[in-house]
Design a protein around this motif. Structure first.
Motif, PDB file in Angstrom:
ATOM      1  N   GLU A  27      44.635  14.080 -31.291  1.00 29.08           N
ATOM      2  CA  GLU A  27      45.253  15.066 -29.926  1.00 29.08           C
ATOM      3  C   GLU A  27      46.671  14.891 -30.648  1.00 29.08           C
ATOM      4  N   GLY A  28      47.100  16.466 -30.157  1.00 29.70           N
ATOM      5  CA  GLY A  28      48.258  16.618 -30.640  1.00 29.70           C
ATOM      6  C   GLY A  28      49.497  16.526 -31.541  1.00 29.70           C
ATOM      7  N   SER A  29      48.149  16.220 -32.860  1.00 28.64           N
ATOM      8  CA  SER A  29      48.808  16.413 -34.129  1.00 28.64           C
ATOM      9  C   SER A  29      49.402  18.241 -34.645  1.00 28.64           C
ATOM     10  N   VAL A  30      48.472  19.324 -33.903  1.00 32.80           N
ATOM     11  CA  VAL A  30      48.912  20.439 -34.081  1.00 32.80           C
ATOM     12  C   VAL A  30      49.798  21.311 -33.068  1.00 32.80           C
ATOM     13  N   PRO A  31      50.924  22.228 -33.779  1.00 29.61           N
ATOM     14  CA  PRO A  31      51.140  22.683 -32.771  1.00 29.61           C
ATOM     15  C   PRO A  31      50.955  23.971 -32.425  1.00 29.61           C
ATOM     16  N   VAL A  32      50.706  25.136 -31.455  1.00 25.12           N
ATOM     17  CA  VAL A  32      50.262  25.665 -30.928  1.00 25.12           C
ATOM     18  C   VAL A  32      50.142  26.487 -31.615  1.00 25.12           C
ATOM     19  N   CYS A  35      48.148  26.734 -34.945  1.00 22.79           N
ATOM     20  CA  CYS A  35      46.488  26.903 -33.913  1.00 22.79           C
ATOM     21  C   CYS A  35      45.509  27.463 -35.080  1.00 22.79           C
ATOM     22  N   PRO A  36      46.413  28.690 -35.350  1.00 21.83           N
ATOM     23  CA  PRO A  36      45.589  29.850 -36.102  1.00 21.83           C
ATOM     24  C   PRO A  36      45.504  29.243 -37.573  1.00 21.83           C
ATOM     25  N   SER A  37      46.490  28.705 -38.429  1.00 19.52           N
ATOM     26  CA  SER A  37      46.226  28.614 -39.534  1.00 19.52           C
ATOM     27  C   SER A  37      45.164  27.564 -39.065  1.00 19.52           C
ATOM     28  N   ALA A  38      45.181  26.538 -38.599  1.00 21.27           N
ATOM     29  CA  ALA A  38      43.908  25.202 -38.909  1.00 21.27           C
ATOM     30  C   ALA A  38      42.727  25.888 -38.563  1.00 21.27           C
ATOM     31  N   CYS A  39      43.053  26.574 -37.639  1.00 22.49           N
ATOM     32  CA  CYS A  39      41.387  27.435 -37.826  1.00 22.49           C
ATOM     33  C   CYS A  39      40.578  28.349 -38.426  1.00 22.49           C
ATOM     34  N   CYS A  56      38.103  28.093 -31.474  1.00 28.97           N
ATOM     35  CA  CYS A  56      38.610  27.144 -32.295  1.00 28.97           C
ATOM     36  C   CYS A  56      40.010  27.536 -31.954  1.00 28.97           C
ATOM     37  N   GLN A  57      40.502  28.657 -31.729  1.00 30.18           N
ATOM     38  CA  GLN A  57      41.679  29.062 -30.924  1.00 30.18           C
ATOM     39  C   GLN A  57      42.308  28.110 -29.434  1.00 30.18           C
ATOM     40  N   ASP A  58      41.043  29.172 -28.518  1.00 30.23           N
ATOM     41  CA  ASP A  58      40.536  28.144 -27.462  1.00 30.23           C
ATOM     42  C   ASP A  58      41.015  26.984 -27.601  1.00 30.23           C
ATOM     43  N   CYS A  59      40.025  26.026 -28.176  1.00 30.08           N
ATOM     44  CA  CYS A  59      40.073  24.780 -27.960  1.00 30.08           C
ATOM     45  C   CYS A  59      41.143  23.762 -28.767  1.00 30.08           C
ATOM     46  N   CYS A  60      41.911  24.134 -29.998  1.00 26.61           N
ATOM     47  CA  CYS A  60      42.492  23.587 -30.205  1.00 26.61           C
ATOM     48  C   CYS A  60      44.420  23.976 -29.300  1.00 26.61           C
ATOM     49  N   GLY A  61      44.495  25.467 -28.791  1.00 26.79           N
ATOM     50  CA  GLY A  61      45.281  25.139 -27.753  1.00 26.79           C
ATOM     51  C   GLY A  61      45.103  24.064 -26.463  1.00 26.79           C
ATOM     52  N   LYS A  62      43.837  23.739 -25.962  1.00 24.38           N
ATOM     53  CA  LYS A  62      43.373  22.899 -24.409  1.00 24.38           C
ATOM     54  C   LYS A  62      43.538  21.198 -26.014  1.00 24.38           C
ATOM     55  N   CYS A  63      43.367  21.191 -27.350  1.00 25.23           N
ATOM     56  CA  CYS A  63      43.339  19.741 -27.511  1.00 25.23           C
ATOM     57  C   CYS A  63      44.970  19.628 -27.951  1.00 25.23           C
ATOM     58  N   LEU A  64      45.531  20.545 -28.869  1.00 26.40           N
ATOM     59  CA  LEU A  64      46.119  20.265 -30.062  1.00 26.40           C
ATOM     60  C   LEU A  64      46.198  19.990 -31.199  1.00 26.40           C
ATOM     61  N   CYS A  65      44.736  19.926 -31.269  1.00 26.58           N
ATOM     62  CA  CYS A  65      43.980  19.680 -32.442  1.00 26.58           C
ATOM     63  C   CYS A  65      42.498  20.478 -33.164  1.00 26.58           C
ATOM     64  N   VAL A  66      41.962  20.201 -34.047  1.00 20.65           N
ATOM     65  CA  VAL A  66      41.226  21.035 -34.742  1.00 20.65           C
ATOM     66  C   VAL A  66      40.935  20.006 -36.137  1.00 20.65           C
ATOM     67  N   PRO A  67      39.434  19.926 -36.004  1.00 21.74           N
ATOM     68  CA  PRO A  67      38.718  18.742 -37.207  1.00 21.74           C
ATOM     69  C   PRO A  67      39.334  18.937 -38.329  1.00 21.74           C
ATOM     70  N   SER A  68      39.263  18.399 -39.301  1.00 21.65           N
ATOM     71  CA  SER A  68      39.391  18.782 -40.972  1.00 21.65           C
ATOM     72  C   SER A  68      37.915  19.516 -41.330  1.00 21.65           C
ATOM     73  N   GLY A  69      38.292  20.118 -42.908  1.00 22.29           N
ATOM     74  CA  GLY A  69      36.729  20.883 -43.044  1.00 22.29           C
ATOM     75  C   GLY A  69      35.973  21.855 -42.382  1.00 22.29           C
ATOM     76  N   THR A  70      35.249  22.368 -42.726  1.00 23.67           N
ATOM     77  CA  THR A  70      34.143  23.216 -41.952  1.00 23.67           C
ATOM     78  C   THR A  70      33.361  22.736 -41.127  1.00 23.67           C
ATOM     79  N   VAL A  71      32.999  21.956 -41.531  1.00 20.51           N
ATOM     80  CA  VAL A  71      31.955  21.091 -40.399  1.00 20.51           C
ATOM     81  C   VAL A  71      32.194  20.078 -39.877  1.00 20.51           C
ATOM     82  N   GLY A  72      31.508  19.015 -39.121  1.00 22.37           N
ATOM     83  CA  GLY A  72      31.255  17.739 -38.715  1.00 22.37           C
ATOM     84  C   GLY A  72      32.924  17.431 -38.341  1.00 22.37           C
TER      85      GLY A  72
END
Length: 93
Positions: A27-32, A35-39, A56-72
Protein backbone atom coordinates in the motif's frame (compact mmCIF):
# COMPACT_ATOMS: atom_id res chain seq x y z
CA UNK A 1 39.32 0.06 5.16
CA UNK A 2 39.18 -1.71 8.49
CA UNK A 3 37.08 -4.77 9.22
CA UNK A 4 34.68 -2.77 11.38
CA UNK A 5 34.08 -0.16 8.66
CA UNK A 6 33.55 -2.88 6.05
CA UNK A 7 30.99 -4.76 8.15
CA UNK A 8 29.24 -1.55 9.17
CA UNK A 9 28.90 -0.54 5.52
CA UNK A 10 27.68 -4.04 4.65
CA UNK A 11 24.99 -3.88 7.36
CA UNK A 12 23.83 -0.46 6.14
CA UNK A 13 23.55 -1.60 2.51
CA UNK A 14 21.74 -4.83 3.50
CA UNK A 15 19.29 -2.88 5.68
CA UNK A 16 18.50 -0.50 2.85
CA UNK A 17 17.86 -3.43 0.48
CA UNK A 18 15.53 -5.11 2.97
CA UNK A 19 13.57 -1.90 3.52
CA UNK A 20 13.22 -1.38 -0.23
CA UNK A 21 11.99 -4.94 -0.82
CA UNK A 22 9.53 -4.88 2.06
CA UNK A 23 7.77 -1.79 0.74
CA UNK A 24 7.64 -2.88 -2.91
CA UNK A 25 4.10 -3.49 -4.19
CA UNK A 26 2.43 -2.69 -0.91
CA UNK A 27 0.00 0.00 0.00
CA UNK A 28 1.22 3.42 -0.94
CA UNK A 29 3.43 2.00 -3.68
CA UNK A 30 1.42 3.54 -6.55
CA UNK A 31 1.34 7.33 -6.74
CA UNK A 32 -2.13 8.69 -7.60
CA UNK A 33 -0.97 9.87 -11.01
CA UNK A 34 0.05 6.28 -11.90
CA UNK A 35 -3.33 4.74 -10.99
CA UNK A 36 -4.67 4.89 -14.58
CA UNK A 37 -1.71 2.92 -15.97
CA UNK A 38 -1.79 0.37 -13.11
CA UNK A 39 -5.56 -0.07 -13.58
CA UNK A 40 -5.12 -0.39 -17.32
CA UNK A 41 -3.04 -3.52 -16.70
CA UNK A 42 -5.45 -4.80 -14.04
CA UNK A 43 -8.50 -4.34 -16.33
CA UNK A 44 -6.88 -5.51 -19.58
CA UNK A 45 -8.62 -8.92 -19.65
CA UNK A 46 -12.20 -7.85 -18.94
CA UNK A 47 -15.03 -7.19 -21.39
CA UNK A 48 -16.32 -4.44 -19.05
CA UNK A 49 -13.23 -2.26 -19.30
CA UNK A 50 -14.91 1.10 -18.63
CA UNK A 51 -16.59 -0.04 -15.42
CA UNK A 52 -13.47 -1.89 -14.30
CA UNK A 53 -11.29 1.20 -14.88
CA UNK A 54 -13.67 3.47 -12.94
CA UNK A 55 -13.84 1.18 -9.92
CA UNK A 56 -10.15 0.29 -10.03
CA UNK A 57 -9.10 3.93 -10.11
CA UNK A 58 -11.39 4.68 -7.17
CA UNK A 59 -9.82 1.81 -5.21
CA UNK A 60 -6.31 2.84 -6.25
CA UNK A 61 -6.98 6.42 -5.17
CA UNK A 62 -8.00 5.19 -1.71
CA UNK A 63 -5.33 2.51 -1.26
CA UNK A 64 -2.51 3.81 -3.49
CA UNK A 65 -2.03 0.21 -4.56
CA UNK A 66 -3.21 -2.09 -7.36
CA UNK A 67 -2.47 -5.83 -7.24
CA UNK A 68 -0.36 -7.24 -10.05
CA UNK A 69 -1.94 -9.20 -12.88
CA UNK A 70 -5.51 -9.20 -14.14
CA UNK A 71 -7.11 -11.26 -11.35
CA UNK A 72 -6.23 -12.39 -7.83
CA UNK A 73 -3.05 -11.33 -6.01
CA UNK A 74 -5.10 -9.18 -3.63
CA UNK A 75 -2.84 -10.29 -0.78
CA UNK A 76 -0.36 -7.76 -2.20
CA UNK A 77 -2.72 -4.94 -1.24
CA UNK A 78 -4.89 -5.61 1.85
CA UNK A 79 -6.69 -2.23 1.62
CA UNK A 80 -7.72 -3.07 -1.96
CA UNK A 81 -8.90 -6.51 -0.84
CA UNK A 82 -10.99 -5.24 2.07
CA UNK A 83 -12.93 -2.45 0.30
CA UNK A 84 -16.57 -3.57 -0.05
CA UNK A 85 -19.68 -2.36 -1.84
CA UNK A 86 -22.76 -1.32 0.13
CA UNK A 87 -23.95 -4.92 -0.36
CA UNK A 88 -20.84 -6.37 1.28
CA UNK A 89 -19.31 -7.79 -1.89
CA UNK A 90 -15.72 -7.03 -2.97
CA UNK A 91 -15.56 -3.60 -4.57
CA UNK A 92 -12.20 -3.66 -6.30
CA UNK A 93 -11.46 -5.72 -9.43
Amino acid sequence: MGKFQFYFLLVIVASMAIIQLSSAGGEGSVPVEECPSACSVRCSATHHRGNCMDVCQDCCGKCLCVPSGTVGNKDECPCYRYLKTKYGTPKCP
